[in-house]
Write a protein that holds these residues in place. Structure first.
Motif, PDB file in Angstrom:
ATOM      1  N   ASP A   4      -1.407  15.316   5.306  1.00  0.00           N
ATOM      2  CA  ASP A   4      -2.702  15.988   5.144  1.00  0.00           C
ATOM      3  C   ASP A   4      -3.821  14.969   4.935  1.00  0.00           C
ATOM      4  N   VAL A   5      -3.570  13.988   4.097  1.00  0.00           N
ATOM      5  CA  VAL A   5      -4.568  12.956   3.814  1.00  0.00           C
ATOM      6  C   VAL A   5      -4.830  12.123   5.075  1.00  0.00           C
ATOM      7  N   GLN A  16       0.833  -1.189   0.000  1.00  0.00           N
ATOM      8  CA  GLN A  16       0.000   0.000   0.000  1.00  0.00           C
ATOM      9  C   GLN A  16       0.876   1.251   0.000  1.00  0.00           C
ATOM     10  N   PRO A  17       0.489   2.289  -0.743  1.00  0.00           N
ATOM     11  CA  PRO A  17       1.276   3.522  -0.738  1.00  0.00           C
ATOM     12  C   PRO A  17       1.109   4.242   0.601  1.00  0.00           C
ATOM     13  N   LEU A  18       2.128   4.978   0.997  1.00  0.00           N
ATOM     14  CA  LEU A  18       2.061   5.742   2.240  1.00  0.00           C
ATOM     15  C   LEU A  18       1.201   6.979   2.029  1.00  0.00           C
TER      16      LEU A  18
END
Length: 178
Positions: free
Chosen positions: A115-116, A109-111
């Protein structure tokens, strides 16, 4: 006397075990004879039908061809396994349905950006934050009420208020949101 009974009981148990062993050996021998007889009958049936035709190479059978000869009795299990492997690798059986969620790699999974991640956390804990804020507002209003309680009435004020039809206790608001 009891020694005699112990020896007699021991011998009696030994005889029972020997009888069971002889009985199971006789049953095994009978089963072996039946199996040998069945194999002989099968061989006779095969000989009566004639010699078995040589089986084709399973990899050379065209798409939609018959693999029924490989599933008959008397076919070598390794040859049957090879035929089944060739059958299931044919294109008509090698189709995925597109519903293979299990084949996705969830470990890569991408980091998330900070902010997200903050936005996601805020959305997840929205109801908990709303409840916390409501409790804080209620505590503030309660403190304000405690600080602004009316001064105790003096006796002269009490007499004037009771004559005018007012009660001796000051009224407090009953609204729970205050």
């Amino acid at each position: 006397m009891s020694d005699l009974f112990k020896r007699w009981q021991k011998r009696r148990e030994e005889v029972a075990v020997e009888d069971k062993q002889q009985q199971t050996a006789a049953e095994l021998e009978q089963i072996e004879q039946q199996l040998a007889q069945q194999k002989a009958e099968e061989l006779e049936a095969v000989e009566e039908q004639g010699e078995l035709e040589p089986l084709p190479d399973p990899d050379e059978i065209e798409e939609g061809g018959s693999f029924a000869d490989f599933l008959k009795e008397g076919v070598d299990p390794l040859q049957r396994q090879k035929a089944l492997k060739a059958l299931w690798s044919q294109p008509q059986y090698n189709v995925t349905d597109g519903l293979s969620e299990y084949s996705l790699d969830y470990a890569a999974q991408p980091l998330l950006d900070s902010d997200v991640a903050a936005e996601l956390t805020q959305k997840v804990f929205r109801f908990a934050n709303e409840a916390k804020e409501a409790l804080e507002k209620l505590d503030e209003k309660q403190r304000e009420l405690e600080q602004s309680e009316p001064q105790l009435l003096t006796d002269s004020d009490h007499d004037e208020n009771t004559e005018a039809g007012e009660s001796s206790t000051p009224e407090r608001p009953t609204d729970p949101t205050i």
